[in-house]
Motif scaffolding. Structure first.
Motif, PDB file in Angstrom:
ATOM      1  N   UNK A 131       0.891  -1.349   0.047  1.00 53.65           N
ATOM      2  CA  UNK A 131      -0.020  -0.048  -0.162  1.00 53.65           C
ATOM      3  C   UNK A 131       1.000   1.410  -0.150  1.00 53.65           C
ATOM      4  N   UNK A 132       1.823   1.277   0.741  1.00 53.29           N
ATOM      5  CA  UNK A 132       2.781   2.472   0.919  1.00 53.29           C
ATOM      6  C   UNK A 132       3.442   2.819  -0.465  1.00 53.29           C
ATOM      7  N   UNK A 133       3.601   1.719  -1.362  1.00 51.76           N
ATOM      8  CA  UNK A 133       4.465   2.298  -2.394  1.00 51.76           C
ATOM      9  C   UNK A 133       3.301   2.782  -3.193  1.00 51.76           C
ATOM     10  N   UNK A 134       2.219   2.672  -3.111  1.00 49.45           N
ATOM     11  CA  UNK A 134       1.013   3.194  -3.873  1.00 49.45           C
ATOM     12  C   UNK A 134       1.101   4.812  -3.930  1.00 49.45           C
ATOM     13  N   UNK A 135       1.383   5.408  -2.638  1.00 50.64           N
ATOM     14  CA  UNK A 135       1.649   6.694  -2.465  1.00 50.64           C
ATOM     15  C   UNK A 135       2.548   7.320  -3.609  1.00 50.64           C
ATOM     16  N   UNK A 136       1.961   8.888  -3.586  1.00 53.08           N
ATOM     17  CA  UNK A 136       3.007   9.545  -4.442  1.00 53.08           C
ATOM     18  C   UNK A 136       4.004   9.796  -3.501  1.00 53.08           C
ATOM     19  N   UNK A 137       5.368  10.634  -4.145  1.00 52.90           N
ATOM     20  CA  UNK A 137       6.428  10.918  -3.415  1.00 52.90           C
ATOM     21  C   UNK A 137       6.148  11.942  -2.251  1.00 52.90           C
ATOM     22  N   UNK A 138       5.252  12.896  -2.617  1.00 58.26           N
ATOM     23  CA  UNK A 138       4.792  13.944  -1.757  1.00 58.26           C
ATOM     24  C   UNK A 138       4.073  13.279  -0.483  1.00 58.26           C
ATOM     25  N   UNK A 139       2.955  12.471  -0.895  1.00 59.44           N
ATOM     26  CA  UNK A 139       2.206  11.828   0.045  1.00 59.44           C
ATOM     27  C   UNK A 139       3.515  10.922   1.080  1.00 59.44           C
ATOM     28  N   UNK A 140       3.903  10.109   0.644  1.00 56.38           N
ATOM     29  CA  UNK A 140       5.232   9.393   1.110  1.00 56.38           C
ATOM     30  C   UNK A 140       5.957  10.391   2.163  1.00 56.38           C
ATOM     31  N   UNK A 141       6.320  11.515   1.691  1.00 53.79           N
ATOM     32  CA  UNK A 141       6.998  12.404   2.522  1.00 53.79           C
ATOM     33  C   UNK A 141       6.221  12.763   3.799  1.00 53.79           C
ATOM     34  N   UNK A 142       4.933  13.106   3.613  1.00 57.77           N
ATOM     35  CA  UNK A 142       4.057  13.497   4.591  1.00 57.77           C
ATOM     36  C   UNK A 142       3.587  12.067   5.454  1.00 57.77           C
ATOM     37  N   UNK A 143       3.587  11.100   4.891  1.00 58.69           N
ATOM     38  CA  UNK A 143       3.191   9.652   5.740  1.00 58.69           C
ATOM     39  C   UNK A 143       4.762   9.675   6.737  1.00 58.69           C
ATOM     40  N   UNK A 144       5.690   9.868   6.073  1.00 56.24           N
ATOM     41  CA  UNK A 144       6.995   9.863   6.948  1.00 56.24           C
ATOM     42  C   UNK A 144       6.848  10.780   8.067  1.00 56.24           C
ATOM     43  N   UNK A 145       6.715  12.157   7.696  1.00 52.86           N
ATOM     44  CA  UNK A 145       6.651  13.248   8.632  1.00 52.86           C
ATOM     45  C   UNK A 145       5.848  12.674   9.934  1.00 52.86           C
ATOM     46  N   UNK A 146       4.613  12.210   9.499  1.00 56.46           N
ATOM     47  CA  UNK A 146       3.531  12.073  10.797  1.00 56.46           C
ATOM     48  C   UNK A 146       4.314  10.817  11.672  1.00 56.46           C
ATOM     49  N   UNK A 147       5.026   9.799  11.188  1.00 58.32           N
ATOM     50  CA  UNK A 147       5.784   9.101  11.939  1.00 58.32           C
ATOM     51  C   UNK A 147       6.790   9.486  12.438  1.00 58.32           C
ATOM     52  N   UNK A 148       7.496  10.617  11.935  1.00 57.58           N
ATOM     53  CA  UNK A 148       8.651  10.959  12.611  1.00 57.58           C
ATOM     54  C   UNK A 148       8.208  11.650  13.763  1.00 57.58           C
TER      55      UNK A 148
END
Length: 165
Positions: A118-135
């Protein structure tokens, strides 16, 4: 009924513990899921790392190192005495991943994500925001874990000090 300072401390302490537990649970799910996906799609993951201009020289090592690190961090998060190290490791790993993603978005060549599923389906920008949430949640929980440890150590020290008098 009046709430005492001790009661307020216990409520705050319990709230922090719940936040830490929830964060650890989410991080364990994230890291185990991505590690298993990377190992399951090993050749695809390795190819993605090999295609990265930045990671190409290290792709063979990283293909095993990244999922192994994710599994080790998950184990650290499960064991109560090592949670602070697991939270710190989570924070740092996610920070490095996010710096890499930002670099790839701004300067990198071909973009491929080896996170899988599922994570691979995110756009690069969405992936950055996803990671920022977990950071943010791992950093906050690390701070809470450290402050709870300091408070418990302080109470223990005061109790030992008062019993020796």
């Amino acid at each position: 009924m009046e709430t005492t300072l001790k009661d307020k401390f216990q409520i705050i302490s319990k709230t922090k513990e719940i936040i830490i537990d929830m964060t650890c649970f989410l991080l364990i799910i994230l890291f185990v899921y991505t590690a298993i996906t990377k190992l399951y799609t090993y050749s695809s993951f390795e190819e993605g790392l090999h295609n990265s201009v930045l990671l190409k020289p290290y792709s063979h090592i990283l293909t095993w190192f990244i999922p192994s690190s994710e599994i080790c961090i998950s184990i650290l998060l499960i064991i109560p005495k090592s949670r602070w190290l697991g939270l710190l490791s989570s924070f740092l790993l996610l920070l490095f991943f996010t710096i890499y993603l930002i670099y790839m978005v701004n300067y990198g060549g071909p973009k491929s994500c080896g996170c899988g599923g599922v994570i691979e389906a995110l756009s690069w920008t969405q992936h950055i925001y996803f990671n920022i949430f977990f950071i943010l949640i791992s950093g906050t929980s690390f701070y809470f874990e450290t402050s709870l440890f300091d408070i418990h150590q302080n109470i223990k020290y005061k109790m030992e000090d008062s019993s020796s008098n």
